[in-house]
Design a protein around this motif. Structure first.
Motif, PDB file in Angstrom:
ATOM      1  N   TRP A 286       8.167  -3.684   6.258  1.00 33.28           N
ATOM      2  CA  TRP A 286       7.574  -5.017   6.382  1.00 33.28           C
ATOM      3  C   TRP A 286       6.486  -5.049   7.458  1.00 33.28           C
ATOM      4  CZ3 TRP A 286      13.051  -7.660   6.507  1.00 33.28           C
ATOM      5  CH2 TRP A 286      13.609  -7.583   5.227  1.00 33.28           C
ATOM      6  N   THR A 287       6.728  -4.349   8.570  1.00 33.92           N
ATOM      7  CA  THR A 287       5.715  -4.303   9.632  1.00 33.92           C
ATOM      8  C   THR A 287       4.432  -3.660   9.120  1.00 33.92           C
ATOM      9  OG1 THR A 287       7.416  -4.175  11.351  1.00 33.92           O
ATOM     10  CG2 THR A 287       5.197  -3.447  11.940  1.00 33.92           C
ATOM     11  N   TYR A 288       4.579  -2.577   8.379  1.00 33.48           N
ATOM     12  CA  TYR A 288       3.414  -1.895   7.831  1.00 33.48           C
ATOM     13  C   TYR A 288       2.649  -2.807   6.882  1.00 33.48           C
ATOM     14  CZ  TYR A 288       0.560   1.531   5.345  1.00 33.48           C
ATOM     15  OH  TYR A 288      -0.498   2.202   4.790  1.00 33.48           O
ATOM     16  N   VAL A 289       3.361  -3.507   5.997  1.00 29.20           N
ATOM     17  CA  VAL A 289       2.715  -4.390   5.024  1.00 29.20           C
ATOM     18  C   VAL A 289       1.958  -5.508   5.731  1.00 29.20           C
ATOM     19  CG1 VAL A 289       3.165  -6.105   3.222  1.00 29.20           C
ATOM     20  CG2 VAL A 289       4.285  -3.877   3.132  1.00 29.20           C
ATOM     21  N   ILE A 290       2.596  -6.118   6.716  1.00 30.97           N
ATOM     22  CA  ILE A 290       1.960  -7.244   7.436  1.00 30.97           C
ATOM     23  C   ILE A 290       0.720  -6.770   8.181  1.00 30.97           C
ATOM     24  CG2 ILE A 290       2.271  -8.906   9.308  1.00 30.97           C
ATOM     25  CD1 ILE A 290       5.233  -9.090   8.430  1.00 30.97           C
ATOM     26  N   TYR A 304      -3.206  -2.656  -6.588  1.00 31.46           N
ATOM     27  CA  TYR A 304      -3.430  -1.318  -7.119  1.00 31.46           C
ATOM     28  C   TYR A 304      -2.083  -0.613  -7.124  1.00 31.46           C
ATOM     29  CZ  TYR A 304      -3.603  -0.188  -2.100  1.00 31.46           C
ATOM     30  OH  TYR A 304      -3.319  -0.078  -0.760  1.00 31.46           O
ATOM     31  N   SER A 305      -1.825   0.172  -8.159  1.00 34.76           N
ATOM     32  CA  SER A 305      -0.475   0.699  -8.388  1.00 34.76           C
ATOM     33  C   SER A 305      -0.088   1.787  -7.390  1.00 34.76           C
ATOM     34  CB  SER A 305      -0.359   1.239  -9.814  1.00 34.76           C
ATOM     35  OG  SER A 305      -1.294   2.286 -10.029  1.00 34.76           O
ATOM     36  N   GLU A 306      -1.036   2.618  -6.964  1.00 36.86           N
ATOM     37  CA  GLU A 306      -0.717   3.712  -6.045  1.00 36.86           C
ATOM     38  C   GLU A 306      -0.796   3.219  -4.605  1.00 36.86           C
ATOM     39  OE1 GLU A 306       0.405   6.497  -7.169  1.00 36.86           O
ATOM     40  OE2 GLU A 306       0.079   5.889  -9.244  1.00 36.86           O
ATOM     41  N   ALA A 307       0.035   2.253  -4.273  1.00 35.34           N
ATOM     42  CA  ALA A 307       0.001   1.636  -2.946  1.00 35.34           C
ATOM     43  C   ALA A 307       1.282   1.960  -2.188  1.00 35.34           C
ATOM     44  CB  ALA A 307      -0.192   0.127  -3.074  1.00 35.34           C
ATOM     45  N   ASP A 308       1.536   3.231  -1.999  1.00 41.16           N
ATOM     46  CA  ASP A 308       2.756   3.656  -1.316  1.00 41.16           C
ATOM     47  C   ASP A 308       2.720   3.251   0.156  1.00 41.16           C
ATOM     48  OD1 ASP A 308       3.681   4.729  -3.640  1.00 41.16           O
ATOM     49  OD2 ASP A 308       3.094   6.794  -3.172  1.00 41.16           O
ATOM     50  N   ILE A 309       3.916   3.056   0.704  1.00 39.94           N
ATOM     51  CA  ILE A 309       4.063   2.634   2.094  1.00 39.94           C
ATOM     52  C   ILE A 309       4.742   3.762   2.866  1.00 39.94           C
ATOM     53  CG2 ILE A 309       5.130   0.943   3.634  1.00 39.94           C
ATOM     54  CD1 ILE A 309       5.094  -0.996   1.228  1.00 39.94           C
ATOM     55  N   GLY A 319       7.466   2.919  -2.698  1.00 38.62           N
ATOM     56  CA  GLY A 319       6.453   2.414  -3.611  1.00 38.62           C
ATOM     57  C   GLY A 319       6.226   0.923  -3.595  1.00 38.62           C
ATOM     58  N   HIS A 320       7.039   0.172  -2.826  1.00 37.76           N
ATOM     59  CA  HIS A 320       6.856  -1.281  -2.817  1.00 37.76           C
ATOM     60  C   HIS A 320       7.403  -1.858  -1.520  1.00 37.76           C
ATOM     61  CE1 HIS A 320      11.153  -1.876  -3.790  1.00 37.76           C
ATOM     62  NE2 HIS A 320      11.011  -0.815  -4.555  1.00 37.76           N
ATOM     63  N   ALA A 321       7.175  -3.144  -1.320  1.00 35.99           N
ATOM     64  CA  ALA A 321       7.435  -3.773  -0.025  1.00 35.99           C
ATOM     65  C   ALA A 321       8.883  -4.191   0.191  1.00 35.99           C
ATOM     66  CB  ALA A 321       6.538  -5.004   0.143  1.00 35.99           C
ATOM     67  N   HIS A 322       9.759  -3.985  -0.788  1.00 37.34           N
ATOM     68  CA  HIS A 322      11.161  -4.377  -0.657  1.00 37.34           C
ATOM     69  C   HIS A 322      11.309  -5.860  -0.326  1.00 37.34           C
ATOM     70  CE1 HIS A 322      11.837  -0.090  -0.785  1.00 37.34           C
ATOM     71  NE2 HIS A 322      13.140  -0.276  -0.806  1.00 37.34           N
ATOM     72  N   SER A 323      10.434  -6.656  -0.867  1.00 35.79           N
ATOM     73  CA  SER A 323      10.510  -8.112  -0.772  1.00 35.79           C
ATOM     74  C   SER A 323       9.506  -8.680  -1.765  1.00 35.79           C
ATOM     75  CB  SER A 323      10.182  -8.599   0.648  1.00 35.79           C
ATOM     76  OG  SER A 323       9.995 -10.008   0.661  1.00 35.79           O
ATOM     77  N   LEU A 324       9.984  -9.541  -2.625  1.00 37.26           N
ATOM     78  CA  LEU A 324       9.080 -10.154  -3.597  1.00 37.26           C
ATOM     79  C   LEU A 324       7.964 -10.917  -2.897  1.00 37.26           C
ATOM     80  CD1 LEU A 324       8.324 -11.135  -6.485  1.00 37.26           C
ATOM     81  CD2 LEU A 324       9.879 -13.051  -6.091  1.00 37.26           C
ATOM     82  N   TYR A 325       8.321 -11.676  -1.864  1.00 30.71           N
ATOM     83  CA  TYR A 325       7.352 -12.529  -1.191  1.00 30.71           C
ATOM     84  C   TYR A 325       6.303 -11.693  -0.438  1.00 30.71           C
ATOM     85  CZ  TYR A 325      11.257 -15.587  -2.254  1.00 30.71           C
ATOM     86  OH  TYR A 325      12.259 -16.244  -2.916  1.00 30.71           O
ATOM     87  N   SER A 327       5.514  -8.618  -1.220  1.00 30.57           N
ATOM     88  CA  SER A 327       4.728  -7.921  -2.239  1.00 30.57           C
ATOM     89  C   SER A 327       3.587  -8.806  -2.725  1.00 30.57           C
ATOM     90  CB  SER A 327       5.616  -7.519  -3.418  1.00 30.57           C
ATOM     91  OG  SER A 327       6.542  -6.528  -3.046  1.00 30.57           O
ATOM     92  N   VAL A 328       3.894 -10.082  -2.950  1.00 29.87           N
ATOM     93  CA  VAL A 328       2.849 -11.019  -3.363  1.00 29.87           C
ATOM     94  C   VAL A 328       1.836 -11.197  -2.238  1.00 29.87           C
ATOM     95  CG1 VAL A 328       2.385 -13.421  -3.999  1.00 29.87           C
ATOM     96  CG2 VAL A 328       4.308 -12.204  -5.040  1.00 29.87           C
ATOM     97  N   TYR A 329       2.317 -11.301  -1.000  1.00 32.31           N
ATOM     98  CA  TYR A 329       1.402 -11.444   0.139  1.00 32.31           C
ATOM     99  C   TYR A 329       0.482 -10.234   0.262  1.00 32.31           C
ATOM    100  CZ  TYR A 329      -0.248 -11.513   4.966  1.00 32.31           C
ATOM    101  OH  TYR A 329      -1.035 -11.470   6.082  1.00 32.31           O
ATOM    102  N   ARG A 330       1.044  -9.055   0.080  1.00 31.29           N
ATOM    103  CA  ARG A 330       0.268  -7.831   0.255  1.00 31.29           C
ATOM    104  C   ARG A 330      -0.930  -7.776  -0.700  1.00 31.29           C
ATOM    105  NH1 ARG A 330       2.298  -1.624  -0.905  1.00 31.29           N
ATOM    106  NH2 ARG A 330       0.781  -0.583   0.456  1.00 31.29           N
ATOM    107  N   PHE A 331      -0.725  -8.151  -1.948  1.00 36.93           N
ATOM    108  CA  PHE A 331      -1.783  -7.991  -2.937  1.00 36.93           C
ATOM    109  C   PHE A 331      -2.521  -9.288  -3.261  1.00 36.93           C
ATOM    110  CE2 PHE A 331       1.278  -4.548  -4.174  1.00 36.93           C
ATOM    111  CZ  PHE A 331       0.493  -3.500  -3.706  1.00 36.93           C
ATOM    112  N   ALA A 332      -1.853 -10.449  -3.109  1.00 36.68           N
ATOM    113  CA  ALA A 332      -2.476 -11.735  -3.472  1.00 36.68           C
ATOM    114  C   ALA A 332      -2.631 -12.667  -2.287  1.00 36.68           C
ATOM    115  CB  ALA A 332      -1.662 -12.415  -4.579  1.00 36.68           C
TER     116      ALA A 332
END
Length: 415
Positions: A286-290, A304-309, A319-325, A327-332
């Protein structure tokens, strides 16, 4: 001039074809709901989706289109939101045409499923109660099958994976916990005679519940277990009479205290494991995504699909943010998160119609579970039929297209 008999024959023939088409759509939709628990990969689930949902959707498209337009604007809001999520791929840093087209295909999958679900659920009042019970029953059988093959499904950490397509222990835990919420709902008495269960039915539910509880425990999915526990406690609490709620709160506090004391005295190693695992790697993820999304906080980075963390100092990635919210924040971006939260709130608001019917509505409690568990689980929602559908799109279709309680009788309501 047409002969009356020939007109009557064509009319009967049309009615027969219409009945066959709708029967095909109903059977295909139900098959798709349970296919992740019957097949060994989500690739095969996708093939089922093509023939069981996409094909009847195309054949019924004129009627589905009219049904979609006739309904409340909420459906159109969800449509716009899904299009916005897909459109986020257009402002990714290294946008690739193939990625955009692939995302558009996934967008069509989601819209196909939602619009077909609306058409069928609103056309057949009996469908949703059958669908929920079928899904719960098949999930419980999947749990039982996984328990029987426990030796082959244990990971190196001693956690049980699910059998078949639901192979990941976290995905399996989410599925089992959701089914547990539904089973407890059925075991909890309702206010009307139609919601009372016979002894044999209760016994069957208890057996299913036991299988699901054991399987959930063995998956080691603490987020799923905690989310289910919170929803069940809240469900039973609001169903109590006002005079009974104080005693219920005291009982819950005492029960939790006794359980913690027993674990501390006889199984202290579980506390050690709890503190060792903590939130797993979620704080790092989560820290990395934020931090990564901070420069793009309003509209996000673009999907983009190849967005590894990377985690563990770049030695491992997820491969994903382990949180729906998130994940949406990261890309949208924040705009996407706010839109999502508003839509979720509006969807649930349909259940509140000035009476207490929502307390006894299984789709309401299933979706409340989803809202909580998705805070620590979930990936970008515009995706092929896969595990994110199990904890978002399928429960959403249940609560979104189940008519508001004020428009239903106690005999027809889900549950």
């Amino acid at each position: 001039m047409n002969h009356p008999e020939s007109i009557g024959y064509r009319a009967r023939h049309f009615i027969e074809l219409n009945g066959v088409l709708h029967s095909y759509a109903l059977a295909g939709w139900l098959l798709f709901l349970v296919s992740p628990y019957l097949l060994d990969s989500f690739g095969k689930v996708g093939m089922v989706f093509y023939f069981a949902c996409a094909l009847p959707w195309l054949l019924l498209l004129p009627r589905i289109k009219a049904s979609w337009k006739a309904q409340a604007p909420l459906n159109l809001y969800w449509l716009v939101f899904c299009i916005y999520l897909w459109a986020s791929s257009l402002w990714a840093e290294n946008v690739v045409a193939s990625e955009v087209f692939r995302g558009f295909r996934y967008l069509l999958f989601v819209l196909c499923y939602l619009s077909l679900s609306q058409y069928l659920i609103e056309r057949y009042s009996w469908l949703l109660p059958i669908a929920v019970k079928l899904l719960v029953g098949v999930t419980a059988l999947h749990a039982l099958y996984s328990l029987i093959h426990l030796e082959d499904l244990l990971t190196s950490l001693g956690r049980m994976q699910g059998a078949g397509a639901v192979w990941n222990e976290l995905v399996a835990g989410n599925a089992y916990a959701l089914a547990i919420v539904a089973v407890v709902h059925y075991l909890s008495p309702g206010p009307t005679h139609s919601q009372m269960m016979q002894t044999k039915q209760k016994l069957g539910c208890v057996v299913l519940l036991a299988c699901l509880l054991v399987a959930l425990y063995l998956t080691g999915s603490r987020s799923s277990a905690l989310s289910a526990m919170l929803i069940i406690v809240a469900m039973l609490y609001v169903r109590k009479q006002a005079a009974q709620r104080l005693q219920y709160r005291i009982f819950v506090v005492l029960l939790v205290g006794v359980v913690l004391l027993v674990v501390a005295l006889f199984m202290p190693e579980y506390f050690a494991v709890l503190f060792e695992r903590g939130l797993s790697f979620r704080p790092d993820i989560w820290t990395y995504v934020i931090e990564e999304t901070a420069p793009h906080w309003l509209f996000g980075q673009g999907y983009y699909s190849e967005a590894d963390i990377p985690i563990r100092g770049d030695s491992v990635s997820v491969g994903h943010a382990h949180s729906l919210y998130l994940s949406v924040y990261r890309f949208a971006g924040l705009l996407g998160v706010v839109a999502l939260l508003v839509l979720l709130a509006l969807t649930l608001a349909r259940k509140f119609s000035g009476n207490d019917a929502w307390k006894y509505d299984v789709t309401f409690w299933i979706f409340m579970f989803v809202l909580i568990v998705c805070s620590v689980n979930g990936r970008f929602p515009i995706d092929r039929p896969g595990w994110i559908w199990l904890i978002l799109w399928i429960p959403l279709s249940f609560v979104l297209f189940d008519p508001p309680a004020e428009n239903q009788t106690s005999e027809n309501r889900v549950g």
